[in-house]
Design an enzyme around this catalytic site. Structure first.
Site, short mmCIF file in Angstrom:
data_model
loop_
_atom_site.label_atom_id
_atom_site.label_comp_id
_atom_site.label_asym_id
_atom_site.label_seq_id
_atom_site.Cartn_x
_atom_site.Cartn_y
_atom_site.Cartn_z
N GLY A 127 -1.15 -17.37 -5.06
CA GLY A 127 -0.64 -16.85 -3.79
C GLY A 127 -1.68 -15.94 -3.18
O GLY A 127 -2.32 -15.13 -3.87
N ASN A 135 -11.90 -19.29 8.20
CA ASN A 135 -12.85 -20.35 7.89
C ASN A 135 -12.94 -21.28 9.10
O ASN A 135 -12.34 -21.00 10.16
CB ASN A 135 -12.46 -21.09 6.60
CG ASN A 135 -11.12 -21.80 6.70
OD1 ASN A 135 -10.62 -22.09 7.79
ND2 ASN A 135 -10.52 -22.09 5.55
N GLY A 188 -18.45 -21.40 3.88
CA GLY A 188 -18.65 -21.99 2.57
C GLY A 188 -20.06 -21.77 2.05
O GLY A 188 -20.57 -20.65 2.05
N GLY A 235 -22.72 -19.67 3.98
CA GLY A 235 -22.60 -18.23 4.18
C GLY A 235 -21.48 -17.86 5.12
O GLY A 235 -20.39 -18.44 5.08
N ASP A 278 -9.78 -15.95 -0.92
CA ASP A 278 -9.04 -14.72 -1.19
C ASP A 278 -9.95 -13.68 -1.85
O ASP A 278 -9.85 -12.48 -1.55
CB ASP A 278 -7.84 -15.01 -2.09
CG ASP A 278 -6.87 -15.99 -1.46
OD1 ASP A 278 -6.73 -15.97 -0.22
OD2 ASP A 278 -6.27 -16.78 -2.20
#
Length: 300
Positions: free
Chosen positions: A41, A184, A221, A224, A251
């Site tokens: 989570g 992202n 990713g 960077g 996270d």
């Protein structure tokens, strides 16, 4: 005087993980490895990641009165997270169904369970936690109206870090409070919506900043990350590692960044540290089990 470097408000799930040679297409069945159950989570992951790095961390979340809930509480306490804000009951613990391919990439489906019962009144009842925390971190695996209440509960001088995952359009009240908004590439496109008129991440960062956040971080990713603020847009280098499992790496990045902000680091410095923490996390399987200590990050 603050009691906590970081208060995480968010989800706590049991991660049900199966390794596959390749992820199935529509209507397709593939065989996988034995089922592994891990504490996860986004909220619990961030709390554990920060605590492992040495942050004084509290979690405000909800779990079920069941085996998965006990697994999560045990993992949180073992990492040193203060669980005074973890509410128990109301629904079964949330579950994430995760497939991981040989390259370490994953696909995730979440059944929110008790996370969906974390309500605005729970946030209002936890006012003392907000006033005791330098930085507050949140995600979107809990109801959006609860995240709005988080914004309204921030103490003067505290800072909100938001990762809008799973992504959805955000109200201006939430966007205005983010410092930073961490996305992202997929999340950036969703939050931007029709405003996503470019394929360049640098443009995404500027467009997101124009929507109201005080600062923005776009994670890329292996390429960077980008940091955007009133000072401009800066690139943060990645760290080359052999990825085993990317579950929970975002996270770890968010938790590390929030922790460094709480210690007084500026945003580019915090993002560079977070990139190292995220890289260390993908070298091991699982989410919470993969999170490094500060010493392991320094060694990397």
């Amino acid at each position: 005087m603050y009691d906590y470097d970081l208060l995480v408000v968010g989800s706590a799930n049991a991660d049900l993980v199966i390794g596959v040679e390749r992820r199935p297409g529509a209507g397709e069945t593939v065989l996988g490895s034995e089922l592994a159950v891990h504490p996860g989570g986004k909220g619990a992951n961030q709390a554990v990641a920060a605590a492992r790095l040495g942050a004084d961390t509290a979690l405000l979340a909800r779990v079920g009165d069941d085996a998965h809930g006990r697994l999560l509480l045990s993992s949180l306490r073992a990492a040193g997270v203060d669980t005074v804000g973890v509410l128990v009951g109301g629904a079964p613990t949330g579950v994430a169904l995760i497939t991981v391919d040989p390259s370490g990439d994953n696909s995730i489906v979440v059944s929110p369970g008790a996370n969906a019962r974390l309500a605005p009144e729970d946030i209002r009842a936890a006012g003392s936690l907000f006033h005791a925390s330098r930085v507050v971190s949140a995600q979107l695996e809990i109801p959006l109206e609860t995240v709005v209440e988080v914004v309204r509960s921030l103490a003067p001088g505290s800072r909100l870090v938001l990762n809008p995952s799973p992504p959805r359009p955000l109200p201006r009240e939430v966007l205005d409070a983010c410092d930073p908004l961490i996305v992202n590439e997929h999340e950036a496109r969703v939050v931007l919506g029709d405003a996503c008129v470019s394929e360049l991440p640098e443009d995404w960062a500027r467009l997101l900043l124009a929507k109201g956040p005080r600062s923005v971080v776009v994670t890329l990713g292996a390429r960077g990350a980008l940091v955007a603020s009133a000072s401009g847009v800066f690139r943060v280098a990645s760290v080359e590692v052999e990825a085993v499992d990317t579950t929970g790496a975002g996270d770890a990045f968010t938790a590390a960044l929030a922790f460094r902000l709480a210690t007084g680091a500026d945003l580019p410095e915090a993002a560079a540290y977070a990139a190292r923490v995220g890289a260390a996390a993908v070298t091991k399987r699982g989410a919470q089990e993969s999170y490094p200590t500060a010493g392991e990050v320094d060694a990397l």
